[in-house]
Design an enzyme around this catalytic site. Structure first.
Site, short mmCIF file in Angstrom:
data_model
loop_
_atom_site.label_atom_id
_atom_site.label_comp_id
_atom_site.label_asym_id
_atom_site.label_seq_id
_atom_site.Cartn_x
_atom_site.Cartn_y
_atom_site.Cartn_z
N LYS A 186 26.86 99.76 70.78
CA LYS A 186 25.65 98.93 70.64
C LYS A 186 25.14 98.97 69.21
O LYS A 186 24.66 97.95 68.68
CB LYS A 186 24.57 99.41 71.61
CG LYS A 186 23.26 98.60 71.57
CD LYS A 186 23.45 97.19 72.10
CE LYS A 186 22.17 96.35 71.97
NZ LYS A 186 21.07 96.84 72.82
N ASN A 190 24.14 95.88 66.53
CA ASN A 190 22.90 95.79 65.76
C ASN A 190 23.17 95.77 64.26
O ASN A 190 22.49 95.04 63.51
CB ASN A 190 21.97 96.96 66.10
CG ASN A 190 21.44 96.93 67.51
OD1 ASN A 190 21.35 97.96 68.17
ND2 ASN A 190 21.10 95.75 68.00
N SER A 258 15.40 91.45 66.59
CA SER A 258 14.15 92.21 66.63
C SER A 258 13.71 92.62 65.23
O SER A 258 12.52 92.69 64.94
CB SER A 258 14.30 93.44 67.52
OG SER A 258 15.32 94.28 67.05
N GLU A 270 13.14 99.05 62.49
CA GLU A 270 13.91 100.21 62.94
C GLU A 270 15.15 100.44 62.07
O GLU A 270 16.12 101.04 62.51
CB GLU A 270 14.32 100.01 64.40
CG GLU A 270 13.12 99.94 65.34
CD GLU A 270 13.52 99.72 66.79
OE1 GLU A 270 13.17 100.58 67.63
OE2 GLU A 270 14.15 98.69 67.08
#
Length: 311
Positions: A186, A190, A258, A270
């Site tokens: 994952k 990202n 995001s 993040e």
């Protein structure tokens, strides 16, 4: 099962909402008071395709006064992980399990410091959610898998029980004996698009139309894969292009990552838990990561400009 979702934004409400519909006792915890008030007053409105369902949920701005939960799902922003789990103390009893479904890498170390590694389950989810107004979300659960597991790879009764409750609610969930590899898979997705979308300001339709962005994305993912392999991580993603293509699968032209959404709000991103994790893990094994290091620098530059109001 008594479940508390800490950091119940759009994704947390998507998961918590369908678990509530399935009969689980769920508390949705978010600092967004307007969202909490709307949910408690009118229910959580979940748009799923052309249908809108209203679910009577329990929502609060903190865990104060809650009884110990069976499961706490952590979906707080990565940089809020420590404060979020510390604030969840009233809901943590002797048998409470903690499941992080956050994006990025490094949350488990923070959580273990606070609650102990023996409580932890880890996972990744491809479920989506968008908040359209306080108390209103668009959910994306159909065909979206969630993968959970023990940090040591054991197929335990407790992780299978959590998976069974998720599956009963319609959340397609499987148990992995390589959850660290799953987390890295994952992470690669990202890494492929998050920072580049944030820096360029482009939604997916335009992002994927720029060959130079595609080339940079493939280089960033290739670096991350080299770092993972050097650290003994078993990946299921075989090539950088696979991560690039998976990142946009089934998503609309106008979809925004995001990280881009955070920057558009002037909020902290993040980045330290995504591309920054690749840099840190690379340093551990002396693998250079110039592409990811540059992406981190660019995003932090944008954050600094916004924080200080530089035009």
């Amino acid at each position: 099962m008594k479940i508390c979702v800490v950091g119940a934004g759009a994704l947390g409400c998507s998961i918590g909402g369908v678990l509530t519909e399935a009969g689980e006792e769920v508390w949705l915890i978010t600092r967004n008071k307007a969202h909490v008030d709307a949910m408690n007053r009118e229910g959580l409105k979940m748009r799923d395709g052309d249908q809108v369902r209203t679910v009577a949920v329990k929502a609060a701005t903190s865990c104060a006064g809650l009884e110990p939960m069976d499961l706490i799902i952590v979906l707080a922003k990565s940089y809020d992980t420590r404060s979020a789990i510390e604030a969840a103390a009233p809901a943590i009893g002797p048998n409470t399990q903690i499941l992080s479904l956050q994006n990025g890498l490094g949350h488990e170390e923070i959580l273990a410091e606070i609650v102990g590694r023996e409580r932890l389950l880890a996972g990744k989810t491809y479920v989506g959610g968008v908040m359209t107004a306080p108390g209103c979300i668009t959910i994306g659960t159909s065909g979206k898998q969630t993968i959970i597991g023990e940090l040591d790879g054991a197929i335990s009764d407790r992780v299978q029980k959590v998976a069974s409750h998720f599956n009963r609610a319609g959340l397609d969930t499987r148990v992995s004996d390589n959850i660290i590899g799953t987390i890295w898979d994952k992470l690669l997705i990202n890494v492929a698009t998050g920072a580049l979308a944030g820096i360029s300001g482009l939604p997916y339709g335009h992002l994927y139309a720029v060959p130079e962005i595609e080339a940079a994305a493939l280089d960033a993912v290739a670096e991350a894969m080299t770092v993972a392999q050097a650290n003994g991580i078993a990946l299921s993603i075989a090539t950088p292009r696979q991560a690039w293509e998976m990142a946009s699968a089934s998503l609309p032209f106008e979809f925004k990552t995001s990280m881009l959404q955070s920057l558009e709000r002037g909020a902290k991103t993040e980045i330290d838990f995504i591309n920054g994790s690749v840099v840190r893990w690379g340093e551990r094994c002396n693998v250079p990561t110039p592409v990811n290091r540059t992406l981190v620098a660019c995003v932090k530059g944008i954050e600094t400009r916004q924080r200080h109001g530089v035009q």
